[in-house]
Scaffold this active site. Structure first.
Site, PDB file in Angstrom:
ATOM      1  N   LYS A 198      53.883 -14.982  34.574  1.00  0.00           N
ATOM      2  CA  LYS A 198      55.108 -15.866  34.611  1.00  0.00           C
ATOM      3  C   LYS A 198      54.945 -17.179  35.245  1.00  0.00           C
ATOM      4  O   LYS A 198      55.390 -18.139  35.036  1.00  0.00           O
ATOM      5  CB  LYS A 198      56.349 -15.077  35.112  1.00  0.00           C
ATOM      6  CG  LYS A 198      56.670 -13.821  34.390  1.00  0.00           C
ATOM      7  CD  LYS A 198      57.821 -13.068  34.893  1.00  0.00           C
ATOM      8  CE  LYS A 198      57.967 -11.597  34.271  1.00  0.00           C
ATOM      9  NZ  LYS A 198      58.217 -11.984  32.751  1.00  0.00           N
TER      10      LYS A 198
ATOM     11  N   GLU B 212      59.196 -19.788  43.976  1.00  0.00           N
ATOM     12  CA  GLU B 212      60.116 -20.558  43.481  1.00  0.00           C
ATOM     13  C   GLU B 212      61.266 -20.835  44.313  1.00  0.00           C
ATOM     14  O   GLU B 212      61.424 -20.052  45.376  1.00  0.00           O
ATOM     15  CB  GLU B 212      60.951 -20.065  42.308  1.00  0.00           C
ATOM     16  CG  GLU B 212      60.067 -19.854  40.878  1.00  0.00           C
ATOM     17  CD  GLU B 212      60.904 -19.340  39.743  1.00  0.00           C
ATOM     18  OE1 GLU B 212      60.363 -19.304  38.534  1.00  0.00           O
ATOM     19  OE2 GLU B 212      62.027 -18.692  39.986  1.00  0.00           O
TER      20      GLU B 212
ATOM     21  N   HIS C 201      68.882  -8.033  42.260  1.00  0.00           N
ATOM     22  CA  HIS C 201      68.167  -8.686  41.112  1.00  0.00           C
ATOM     23  C   HIS C 201      68.291  -8.113  39.751  1.00  0.00           C
ATOM     24  O   HIS C 201      67.649  -8.516  38.861  1.00  0.00           O
ATOM     25  CB  HIS C 201      66.938  -9.225  41.532  1.00  0.00           C
ATOM     26  CG  HIS C 201      66.673  -9.879  42.692  1.00  0.00           C
ATOM     27  ND1 HIS C 201      67.308 -11.066  43.018  1.00  0.00           N
ATOM     28  CD2 HIS C 201      65.939  -9.402  43.995  1.00  0.00           C
ATOM     29  CE1 HIS C 201      66.761 -11.435  44.116  1.00  0.00           C
ATOM     30  NE2 HIS C 201      66.286 -10.501  44.832  1.00  0.00           N
TER      31      HIS C 201
ATOM     32  N   ARG D  36      60.734  -9.457  24.114  1.00  0.00           N
ATOM     33  CA  ARG D  36      61.338  -8.103  23.589  1.00  0.00           C
ATOM     34  C   ARG D  36      62.765  -8.359  23.413  1.00  0.00           C
ATOM     35  O   ARG D  36      63.327  -9.383  23.687  1.00  0.00           O
ATOM     36  CB  ARG D  36      61.221  -7.154  24.715  1.00  0.00           C
ATOM     37  CG  ARG D  36      61.857  -7.482  26.074  1.00  0.00           C
ATOM     38  CD  ARG D  36      61.766  -6.167  27.193  1.00  0.00           C
ATOM     39  NE  ARG D  36      61.929  -6.781  28.590  1.00  0.00           N
ATOM     40  CZ  ARG D  36      63.231  -6.859  28.932  1.00  0.00           C
ATOM     41  NH1 ARG D  36      64.270  -6.473  28.284  1.00  0.00           N
ATOM     42  NH2 ARG D  36      63.403  -7.112  30.243  1.00  0.00           N
TER      43      ARG D  36
END
Length: 449
Positions: A116, A200, A235, A295
């Site tokens: 990612k 991030e 999350h 997906r």
């Protein structure tokens, strides 16, 4: 179209894929562990193959066992569902090498999305706005501390190969980051077999918005509008809806156009085909790419019910080489939809609550759809994700969908285990939810017992 499809998954999604496939004249093969041998998805399939004992690593994550089941039954294609091996590029390649059609994106596209942190670089180069973060995987604590100084606290530490909120934690200062870094690397290794993490910027109260993507292998790619998935715990998503309140009734047209353009641009940068989802955070009037999921999403029904797109049906047709005949201008919103993940878990502490479904009486009525993995008398085991079903409610407006959802949840009878139905009712009855005042920390401040 292939004649026989193996479904490499379990529970409600295996059942849903099987229903769609059989409706298209495709025979289905269910694979199951010992723990799932009597569940509805196994009973309803045309054929069923045992692939191992209860632990997922010995059954649903066993590539050799699944390929052997496909060979044994003469299946021509494999649908991975979501979770398990659905985003595993090695599995997709193994299917291809075995002469099987993998119902999903090309292995090459999956490889580009797998890391990612690298995916962020790829889409950023294509002009897609990304959340400010580190330049790649951070090999040690010191590099994480240096990156955090550049980004600015608070920061979010994330597993580079992660998903579902696993291996993700926030840090407000260097001391917290040192602790979080070690936690995230350990969790990432345990869950994904790889320690790599990246950072991030952490937004204190963002909204989670995602865009459905659908593309064929002939270069035609469209978006299926947006969903909002801001209500989360640890999350992980709890309630999803379409459209997002941000964009309902034509609001914020410039921002929605930016969102859809970014989603399609990102998908093209990955070389994407089949169904997928591009996920964004929204904060202070801006949208930022966070990741793309290679997906079908758990929450895909809210898109199906508000656009008329049969996402699983199109997945199968695209995998079979057919052209996607839906044009972008054909995709229009009709009404509103809410999805509630019904979990076998304590509705306050969120601990799993496995056990027998002594009573299982789902609601019925106008605008009610249930995608269920269980029937009365079945046992929810501790071996897998504790989701029992997905309750999806539609209405001409969001307010109508909310009213129908309250009634449906109050009518949903489950006895023998604890469920999170009381949590869903608290959310629906909270004034902030009705007003559309949502963010990813909604449950920290609202819907208290």
């Amino acid at each position: 179209m292939f004649q026989k499809l193996l479904i490499a998954n379990r529970g409600e999604i295996a059942r849903r894929i099987g229903t769609v496939a059989r409706g298209m004249g495709v025979r289905t093969v269910a694979v199951h562990s010992d723990a799932d041998a009597t569940l509805p998805f196994v009973k309803e399939a045309d054929e069923a193959v045992r692939i191992g004992p209860a632990p997922a690593k010995d059954s649903y994550l066993s590539i050799p066992a699944i390929l052997e089941a496909a060979k044994k039954t003469g299946a021509q294609a494999v649908h991975p569902g979501y979770g398990f091996l659905s985003e595993n590029g090695e599995f997709a390649q193994a299917c291809k090498d075995a002469g099987l059609v993998f119902v999903g994106p090309p292995p090459e596209a999956m490889a580009r999305m797998k890391d990612k942190s690298q995916a962020r670089k790829l889409v950023s180069a294509a002009g897609v706005p990304v959340v400010p973060g580190s330049d790649g995987v951070l090999p040690d604590v010191q590099s994480a501390l240096e990156a955090a100084e550049r980004i600015g606290y608070p920061v979010l530490c994330k597993a580079a190969s992660g998903g579902g909120g696993i291996g993700m934690a926030a840090a407000n200062n260097p001391a917290e980051l040192e602790k979080v870094y070690r936690q995230c690397t350990d969790r990432a290794k345990a869950a994904f077999g790889r320690e790599g993490v990246y950072l991030e910027r952490y937004f204190p109260a963002p909204r989670h918005i995602e865009v459905q993507i659908l593309g064929d292998t002939h270069g035609h790619l469209i978006h299926g509008l947006e969903r909002e998935c801001s209500i989360q715990r640890r999350h992980q998503k709890v309630v999803e809806e379409a459209p997002s309140v941000l964009f309902a009734n034509g609001k914020n047209p410039a921002l929605s156009e930016q969102l859809f353009t970014a989603a399609v641009t990102a998908a093209k940068a990955f070389g994407y085909a089949n169904a997928g989802t591009v996920e964004f955070l929204y904060s202070d009037g801006q949208v930022y790419f966070i990741e793309m999921n290679a997906r079908l999403q758990v929450e895909h029904p809210v898109t199906e019910l508000t656009t008329g797109l049969d996402l699983i049906g199109w997945q199968l047709r695209i995998a079979a080489g057919e052209h996607l005949t839906v044009k972008q201008e054909d995709v229009k919103r009709r009404g509103a939809a809410l999805e509630f993940r019904i979990y076998a878990e304590d509705p306050v502490k969120y601990f799993p609550s496995p056990g027998p479904l002594k009573v299982y009486q789902p609601p019925t009525g106008e605008g009610v759809r249930l995608d269920s993995g269980y029937a009365e008398g079945d046992v929810v085991t501790p071996n897998y994700d504790p989701m029992i079903a997905k309750l999806i409610i539609t209405g001409a407006t969001r307010d109508e969908a909310i009213a129908r959802a309250v009634k449906a949840l109050e009518d949903f009878r489950i006895e023998g285990i604890k469920t999170n139905i009381p949590l869903h009712l608290r959310i629906l009855k909270d004034p902030a939810f009705s007003a559309g005042e949502l963010d990813t920390h909604f449950l920290d401040h609202h819907a208290k017992p």
